[in-house]
Design a protein around this motif. Structure first.
Motif, PDB file in Angstrom:
ATOM      1  N   ASP A 125       1.026  -1.129   0.080  1.00  0.00           N
ATOM      2  CA  ASP A 125      -0.132   0.208  -0.145  1.00  0.00           C
ATOM      3  C   ASP A 125       0.670   0.911   0.180  1.00  0.00           C
ATOM      4  OD1 ASP A 125       0.347   1.140   3.380  1.00  0.00           O
ATOM      5  OD2 ASP A 125      -0.756  -1.088   2.944  1.00  0.00           O
ATOM      6  N   ALA A 126      -0.066   2.391   0.097  1.00  0.00           N
ATOM      7  CA  ALA A 126       1.450   4.185  -0.415  1.00  0.00           C
ATOM      8  C   ALA A 126       1.819   4.317   0.562  1.00  0.00           C
ATOM      9  CB  ALA A 126      -0.138   5.001  -0.783  1.00  0.00           C
ATOM     10  N   ASP A 127       1.567   3.761   1.875  1.00  0.00           N
ATOM     11  CA  ASP A 127       2.140   4.416   3.133  1.00  0.00           C
ATOM     12  C   ASP A 127       3.673   3.672   3.281  1.00  0.00           C
ATOM     13  OD1 ASP A 127       0.714   6.469   3.373  1.00  0.00           O
ATOM     14  OD2 ASP A 127      -0.824   5.039   5.041  1.00  0.00           O
ATOM     15  N   THR A 128       2.945   2.086   3.404  1.00  0.00           N
ATOM     16  CA  THR A 128       4.129   1.296   3.213  1.00  0.00           C
ATOM     17  C   THR A 128       5.851   1.446   2.089  1.00  0.00           C
ATOM     18  OG1 THR A 128       2.426  -1.145   4.415  1.00  0.00           O
ATOM     19  CG2 THR A 128       4.887  -1.018   3.595  1.00  0.00           C
ATOM     20  N   LEU A 129       4.789   1.880   0.859  1.00  0.00           N
ATOM     21  CA  LEU A 129       5.202   1.933  -0.380  1.00  0.00           C
ATOM     22  C   LEU A 129       6.476   3.498   0.157  1.00  0.00           C
ATOM     23  CD1 LEU A 129       6.392   0.851  -3.315  1.00  0.00           C
ATOM     24  CD2 LEU A 129       4.891   2.084  -3.452  1.00  0.00           C
ATOM     25  N   ALA A 130       6.000   4.620   0.419  1.00  0.00           N
ATOM     26  CA  ALA A 130       6.780   5.166   1.334  1.00  0.00           C
ATOM     27  C   ALA A 130       7.695   4.609   2.408  1.00  0.00           C
ATOM     28  CB  ALA A 130       5.663   6.212   1.603  1.00  0.00           C
ATOM     29  N   THR A 131       6.852   4.155   2.867  1.00  0.00           N
ATOM     30  CA  THR A 131       8.577   3.606   4.073  1.00  0.00           C
ATOM     31  C   THR A 131       9.449   3.296   3.736  1.00  0.00           C
ATOM     32  OG1 THR A 131       6.869   3.259   5.960  1.00  0.00           O
ATOM     33  CG2 THR A 131       9.041   2.416   6.249  1.00  0.00           C
ATOM     34  N   LEU A 132       9.617   1.621   2.962  1.00  0.00           N
ATOM     35  CA  LEU A 132      10.290   1.865   1.634  1.00  0.00           C
ATOM     36  C   LEU A 132      10.955   1.572   0.884  1.00  0.00           C
ATOM     37  CD1 LEU A 132      11.440  -1.579   0.941  1.00  0.00           C
ATOM     38  CD2 LEU A 132       9.769  -1.326  -0.956  1.00  0.00           C
ATOM     39  N   TYR A 133       9.504   3.484  -0.024  1.00  0.00           N
ATOM     40  CA  TYR A 133      11.309   4.417  -0.754  1.00  0.00           C
ATOM     41  C   TYR A 133      11.950   4.891   0.308  1.00  0.00           C
ATOM     42  CZ  TYR A 133       8.536   3.576  -5.026  1.00  0.00           C
ATOM     43  OH  TYR A 133       7.511   3.153  -6.179  1.00  0.00           O
ATOM     44  N   ARG A 134      11.855   5.348   1.663  1.00  0.00           N
ATOM     45  CA  ARG A 134      12.487   6.147   1.967  1.00  0.00           C
ATOM     46  C   ARG A 134      13.334   5.317   2.883  1.00  0.00           C
ATOM     47  NH1 ARG A 134       7.938   8.418   4.012  1.00  0.00           N
ATOM     48  NH2 ARG A 134       7.731   6.410   6.121  1.00  0.00           N
ATOM     49  N   THR A 135      14.006   3.980   2.997  1.00  0.00           N
ATOM     50  CA  THR A 135      14.335   3.326   3.484  1.00  0.00           C
ATOM     51  C   THR A 135      15.796   2.819   2.478  1.00  0.00           C
ATOM     52  OG1 THR A 135      13.075   1.835   4.906  1.00  0.00           O
ATOM     53  CG2 THR A 135      15.192   0.854   4.439  1.00  0.00           C
ATOM     54  N   LEU A 136      15.180   2.931   1.366  1.00  0.00           N
ATOM     55  CA  LEU A 136      15.827   2.614   0.036  1.00  0.00           C
ATOM     56  C   LEU A 136      16.719   4.208   0.361  1.00  0.00           C
ATOM     57  CD1 LEU A 136      14.174   1.402  -2.930  1.00  0.00           C
ATOM     58  CD2 LEU A 136      15.955   0.296  -1.378  1.00  0.00           C
ATOM     59  N   ALA A 137      16.425   5.202   0.361  1.00  0.00           N
ATOM     60  CA  ALA A 137      17.257   6.202   0.115  1.00  0.00           C
ATOM     61  C   ALA A 137      18.229   6.614   1.178  1.00  0.00           C
ATOM     62  CB  ALA A 137      16.064   7.641   0.014  1.00  0.00           C
ATOM     63  N   GLU A 138      17.698   6.095   2.551  1.00  0.00           N
ATOM     64  CA  GLU A 138      19.423   5.823   3.323  1.00  0.00           C
ATOM     65  C   GLU A 138      19.943   5.472   3.337  1.00  0.00           C
ATOM     66  OE1 GLU A 138      16.137   5.109   6.392  1.00  0.00           O
ATOM     67  OE2 GLU A 138      15.904   7.157   6.430  1.00  0.00           O
ATOM     68  N   HIS A 219       4.586   7.295  -8.488  1.00  0.00           N
ATOM     69  CA  HIS A 219       5.484   6.737  -7.806  1.00  0.00           C
ATOM     70  C   HIS A 219       6.482   7.859  -7.546  1.00  0.00           C
ATOM     71  CE1 HIS A 219       5.054   2.200  -7.023  1.00  0.00           C
ATOM     72  NE2 HIS A 219       4.080   2.470  -7.607  1.00  0.00           N
ATOM     73  N   ALA A 220       7.075   8.901  -9.274  1.00  0.00           N
ATOM     74  CA  ALA A 220       7.756   9.309  -8.988  1.00  0.00           C
ATOM     75  C   ALA A 220       7.770  10.557  -7.784  1.00  0.00           C
ATOM     76  CB  ALA A 220       7.880  10.431 -10.290  1.00  0.00           C
ATOM     77  N   GLU A 221       6.591  11.079  -8.316  1.00  0.00           N
ATOM     78  CA  GLU A 221       6.697  12.168  -6.666  1.00  0.00           C
ATOM     79  C   GLU A 221       7.114  10.995  -5.186  1.00  0.00           C
ATOM     80  OE1 GLU A 221       2.184  12.735  -7.737  1.00  0.00           O
ATOM     81  OE2 GLU A 221       3.274  14.530  -9.238  1.00  0.00           O
ATOM     82  N   LEU A 222       6.209  10.441  -5.130  1.00  0.00           N
ATOM     83  CA  LEU A 222       7.088   9.464  -3.943  1.00  0.00           C
ATOM     84  C   LEU A 222       7.829   8.982  -3.468  1.00  0.00           C
ATOM     85  CD1 LEU A 222       4.682   8.282  -1.326  1.00  0.00           C
ATOM     86  CD2 LEU A 222       5.206   6.019  -2.585  1.00  0.00           C
ATOM     87  N   LEU A 223       8.932   9.085  -4.440  1.00  0.00           N
ATOM     88  CA  LEU A 223      10.662   8.316  -5.024  1.00  0.00           C
ATOM     89  C   LEU A 223      10.858  10.172  -4.546  1.00  0.00           C
ATOM     90  CD1 LEU A 223      10.554   6.413  -7.513  1.00  0.00           C
ATOM     91  CD2 LEU A 223      11.121   6.346  -4.678  1.00  0.00           C
ATOM     92  N   ARG A 224      10.952  10.854  -5.314  1.00  0.00           N
ATOM     93  CA  ARG A 224      11.577  12.104  -4.425  1.00  0.00           C
ATOM     94  C   ARG A 224      10.615  13.206  -3.253  1.00  0.00           C
ATOM     95  NH1 ARG A 224       9.627  12.911  -9.863  1.00  0.00           N
ATOM     96  NH2 ARG A 224       7.835  14.117  -9.576  1.00  0.00           N
ATOM     97  N   ALA A 225       9.555  12.827  -2.649  1.00  0.00           N
ATOM     98  CA  ALA A 225       9.026  13.233  -1.239  1.00  0.00           C
ATOM     99  C   ALA A 225      10.133  12.091  -0.820  1.00  0.00           C
ATOM    100  CB  ALA A 225       8.134  12.916  -1.145  1.00  0.00           C
TER     101      ALA A 225
END
Length: 247
Positions: A125-138, A219-225
């Motif tokens: 889901d979008a919230d879980t995906l956002a957490t995953l994307y933050r983990t990747l960015a870190e 997806h692109a917006e979520l990754l940048r955020a």
């Protein structure tokens, strides 16, 4: 389990995956091209998210001889098939990407040079995906990339409908709509006595897959955020995209 059995089932897996992805092999090559452009041809560490039996992991390692790949998936059966079918520069580990601590649980401290995924993250889901994307960015090094290949609608209701029709047309021309489907593959797998040890403890029915229905733009917006400097698609056919995000 014999290696030949694993090879047979992974080959059958690859074929059934083409049921909805007629250009899957080309899409894999695009992902590999994107990783190569980002990390070069020298040593690099790549994480494959939702790797299944390691189809993309194995292709990455074969195409980039100095790359080491760690594939992460929650399904022990698919990982068991992959472990008997991948080379020494591929390590497959079990972890649920829905839990933020999955890197620590698998010893993937980073920094990573690249992360990839293929037809796997639509079930978050979008919230879980956002957490995953933050983990990747870190975890990715500066200049590292995340390359995601999946069905992602273009983001316009009329065009989205046309994109689905374009994929359906391509599937019909390629004939992959006549391939074995997801449910049929799992049913046949359950009837193979040699795989009984891998089936133990797994739900009797295939894991349900749902779509988060995020568009490629979302997806692109979520990754940048989430901390990525840039994110945009580099390949598309219908609603099938390869999206690259740069740390």
């Amino acid at each position: 389990m014999q290696g030949t059995t694993a090879q047979r089932w992974v080959k059958r897996w690859d074929r059934q995956q083409e049921y909805d992805i007629p250009d899957r092999e080309e899409r894999f090559r695009v992902v590999i091209d994107a990783v190569r452009a980002a990390v070069g041809t020298g040593p690099a560490n790549v994480v494959d998210l939702g790797c299944g039996p390691g189809s993309l992991s194995a292709r990455l390692a074969a195409a980039l001889p100095q790359v080491h790949v760690v594939g992460v998936d929650a399904d022990p059966l698919l990982l068991g098939l992959g472990a008997a079918n991948t080379g020494p520069r591929v390590r497959l580990v079990q972890a649920d990407l829905g839990y933020p601590s999955w890197p620590e649980r698998t010893g993937l401290s980073g920094p990573w040079d690249a992360a990839v995924s293929s037809t796997a993250l639509h079930w978050l889901d979008a919230d879980t995906l956002a957490t995953l994307y933050r983990t990747l960015a870190e975890r990715l090094r500066p200049g590292g990339v995340f390359v995601n290949a999946d069905h992602m609608a273009p983001g316009n209701s009329t065009v989205d409908h046309i994109a689905l029709a374009v994929r359906a047309g391509r599937t019909a021309r390629a004939g992959t709509h006549r391939h074995e489907g997801w449910a049929q593959w799992w049913q046949a797998l359950g009837e193979d006595a040699e795989l009984a040890p891998l089936l133990d403890g797994r739900p009797p029915a295939p894991i349900e897959h749902t779509e988060n229905e995020l568009t490629v733009v979302e997806h692109a917006e979520l990754l940048r955020a989430s901390g990525f400097a840039e994110a945009a698609p580099v390949w598309q056919f219908g609603d099938d995209h390869v999206l690259v995000a740069v740390r």
